[in-house]
Write a protein that holds these residues in place. Sequence first.
Motif, PDB file in Angstrom:
ATOM      1  N   MET A  67       0.830  -1.201   0.000  1.00  0.00           N
ATOM      2  CA  MET A  67       0.000   0.000   0.000  1.00  0.00           C
ATOM      3  C   MET A  67       0.866   1.252   0.000  1.00  0.00           C
ATOM      4  O   MET A  67       0.546   2.246  -0.653  1.00  0.00           O
ATOM      5  CB  MET A  67      -0.954  -0.019   1.189  1.00  0.00           C
ATOM      6  CG  MET A  67      -2.035  -1.078   1.094  1.00  0.00           C
ATOM      7  SD  MET A  67      -3.129  -1.138   2.540  1.00  0.00           S
ATOM      8  CE  MET A  67      -4.110   0.350   2.310  1.00  0.00           C
ATOM      9  N   THR A  68       1.974   1.207   0.740  1.00  0.00           N
ATOM     10  CA  THR A  68       2.864   2.361   0.785  1.00  0.00           C
ATOM     11  C   THR A  68       3.511   2.589  -0.577  1.00  0.00           C
ATOM     12  O   THR A  68       3.645   3.732  -1.030  1.00  0.00           O
ATOM     13  CB  THR A  68       3.949   2.166   1.858  1.00  0.00           C
ATOM     14  OG1 THR A  68       3.312   1.923   3.126  1.00  0.00           O
ATOM     15  CG2 THR A  68       4.825   3.396   1.986  1.00  0.00           C
ATOM     16  N   LEU A 114       1.009   4.234  -2.774  1.00  0.00           N
ATOM     17  CA  LEU A 114       0.818   5.635  -2.378  1.00  0.00           C
ATOM     18  C   LEU A 114       1.958   6.502  -2.896  1.00  0.00           C
ATOM     19  O   LEU A 114       1.748   7.670  -3.232  1.00  0.00           O
ATOM     20  CB  LEU A 114       0.729   5.722  -0.856  1.00  0.00           C
ATOM     21  CG  LEU A 114       0.274   7.059  -0.276  1.00  0.00           C
ATOM     22  CD1 LEU A 114      -1.195   7.313  -0.613  1.00  0.00           C
ATOM     23  CD2 LEU A 114       0.472   7.075   1.238  1.00  0.00           C
ATOM     24  N   GLU A 167      -3.555   9.683   6.769  1.00  0.00           N
ATOM     25  CA  GLU A 167      -3.791   8.265   7.055  1.00  0.00           C
ATOM     26  C   GLU A 167      -5.119   8.124   7.794  1.00  0.00           C
ATOM     27  O   GLU A 167      -5.347   8.808   8.802  1.00  0.00           O
ATOM     28  CB  GLU A 167      -2.673   7.689   7.924  1.00  0.00           C
ATOM     29  CG  GLU A 167      -2.908   6.224   8.261  1.00  0.00           C
ATOM     30  CD  GLU A 167      -2.001   5.703   9.368  1.00  0.00           C
ATOM     31  OE1 GLU A 167      -1.583   4.543   9.278  1.00  0.00           O
ATOM     32  OE2 GLU A 167      -1.726   6.454  10.331  1.00  0.00           O
ATOM     33  N   GLN A 200       1.838   1.542  10.457  1.00  0.00           N
ATOM     34  CA  GLN A 200       1.810   2.133   9.115  1.00  0.00           C
ATOM     35  C   GLN A 200       2.214   3.601   9.168  1.00  0.00           C
ATOM     36  O   GLN A 200       2.950   4.101   8.309  1.00  0.00           O
ATOM     37  CB  GLN A 200       0.414   1.983   8.514  1.00  0.00           C
ATOM     38  CG  GLN A 200       0.195   2.694   7.189  1.00  0.00           C
ATOM     39  CD  GLN A 200       0.806   1.987   6.001  1.00  0.00           C
ATOM     40  OE1 GLN A 200       0.280   0.991   5.524  1.00  0.00           O
ATOM     41  NE2 GLN A 200       1.932   2.510   5.522  1.00  0.00           N
ATOM     42  N   GLY A 225      -1.342  12.487  -0.769  1.00  0.00           N
ATOM     43  CA  GLY A 225      -1.743  11.090  -0.731  1.00  0.00           C
ATOM     44  C   GLY A 225      -2.612  10.811   0.468  1.00  0.00           C
ATOM     45  O   GLY A 225      -2.470  11.453   1.519  1.00  0.00           O
ATOM     46  N   ILE A 243      -4.165   7.341   2.575  1.00  0.00           N
ATOM     47  CA  ILE A 243      -4.149   5.887   2.710  1.00  0.00           C
ATOM     48  C   ILE A 243      -5.184   5.488   3.751  1.00  0.00           C
ATOM     49  O   ILE A 243      -5.278   6.109   4.817  1.00  0.00           O
ATOM     50  CB  ILE A 243      -2.743   5.377   3.081  1.00  0.00           C
ATOM     51  CG1 ILE A 243      -2.674   3.847   3.060  1.00  0.00           C
ATOM     52  CG2 ILE A 243      -2.260   5.947   4.409  1.00  0.00           C
ATOM     53  CD1 ILE A 243      -1.257   3.304   3.133  1.00  0.00           C
ATOM     54  N   THR A 300      -6.654   2.359   5.993  1.00  0.00           N
ATOM     55  CA  THR A 300      -6.287   1.022   6.474  1.00  0.00           C
ATOM     56  C   THR A 300      -7.481   0.278   7.050  1.00  0.00           C
ATOM     57  O   THR A 300      -7.373  -0.448   8.027  1.00  0.00           O
ATOM     58  CB  THR A 300      -5.150   1.118   7.503  1.00  0.00           C
ATOM     59  OG1 THR A 300      -5.570   1.944   8.604  1.00  0.00           O
ATOM     60  CG2 THR A 300      -3.914   1.734   6.878  1.00  0.00           C
ATOM     61  N   VAL A 359      -5.219   5.365  -1.690  1.00  0.00           N
ATOM     62  CA  VAL A 359      -5.099   3.909  -1.645  1.00  0.00           C
ATOM     63  C   VAL A 359      -6.096   3.405  -0.614  1.00  0.00           C
ATOM     64  O   VAL A 359      -6.030   3.782   0.564  1.00  0.00           O
ATOM     65  CB  VAL A 359      -3.666   3.477  -1.284  1.00  0.00           C
ATOM     66  CG1 VAL A 359      -3.574   1.961  -1.183  1.00  0.00           C
ATOM     67  CG2 VAL A 359      -2.673   4.000  -2.326  1.00  0.00           C
ATOM     68  N   LEU A 402      -6.265   1.880  -6.219  1.00  0.00           N
ATOM     69  CA  LEU A 402      -5.482   3.109  -6.313  1.00  0.00           C
ATOM     70  C   LEU A 402      -6.327   4.093  -7.100  1.00  0.00           C
ATOM     71  O   LEU A 402      -6.694   3.823  -8.251  1.00  0.00           O
ATOM     72  CB  LEU A 402      -4.154   2.857  -7.027  1.00  0.00           C
ATOM     73  CG  LEU A 402      -3.365   4.107  -7.437  1.00  0.00           C
ATOM     74  CD1 LEU A 402      -2.968   4.936  -6.218  1.00  0.00           C
ATOM     75  CD2 LEU A 402      -2.140   3.738  -8.265  1.00  0.00           C
TER      76      LEU A 402
END
Length: 214
Positions: free
Chosen positions: A68-69, A72, A82, A90, A145, A147, A149, A170, A183
């Motif tokens: 995932m990183t 991103l 995040e 993460q 970005g 993300i 989780t 993401v 993505l």
Amino acid sequence: MDIESQRQAMIALIEERGVTDPRVLNAMRRVPREEFVADAFRDRAYDDCALPATEGQTISQPYMVAAMTELLAPGPSDRILEIGTGTGYQCAVLSLLAREVVTIERLPGLAESAAERLTRMGYTNVEFHVGDGTLGWPERAPYDGIIVTAGAPEIPQPLYQQLAMGGRLVIPVGDDSLQTLLLVIRGETGPEIHEVSGCRFVRLIGAAGWHDDA
């Protein structure tokens, strides 16, 4: 194996599974995952699997964190959002790759323990918030970005709207049993959506995600 050998074995497995970005791999090498797992699972810290955390949550599988990183692709000057601080693992990886990380956790106990842990460990470029992550944190937008989780039923529009043009989201999207890792790139004419792989995460709870009683 000792902890360092276990960590190197984990990185080797992540590479074998296709993660190649040297910045991501180096960040994963530098973060001691054993500091982020419960004492009962400390001897399994470098197993390539998710592990239980407090309040019914999990610490994600190392490969998934790395994958995932890499998707991103955080740059040294980027601001990253995040959604789902969890144990902070993460977040620690992201903090080594980006200029700034804004992280949101809906469970105050998890957020407090993650903030204490990351601060104690010297991660100084992280801003912690408690709230509904599906709504993002508009006060600090736009983000290069984002993300997520946790698994969402669909792409949360508040998060997409907080992306900078060309920014990357993401996120796992699907039902309770299985999601697809997406993505999403914000473009001039709308979202560019790429399906990456199947995955399984805890539910993303919030106004633009799953409801508590769903």
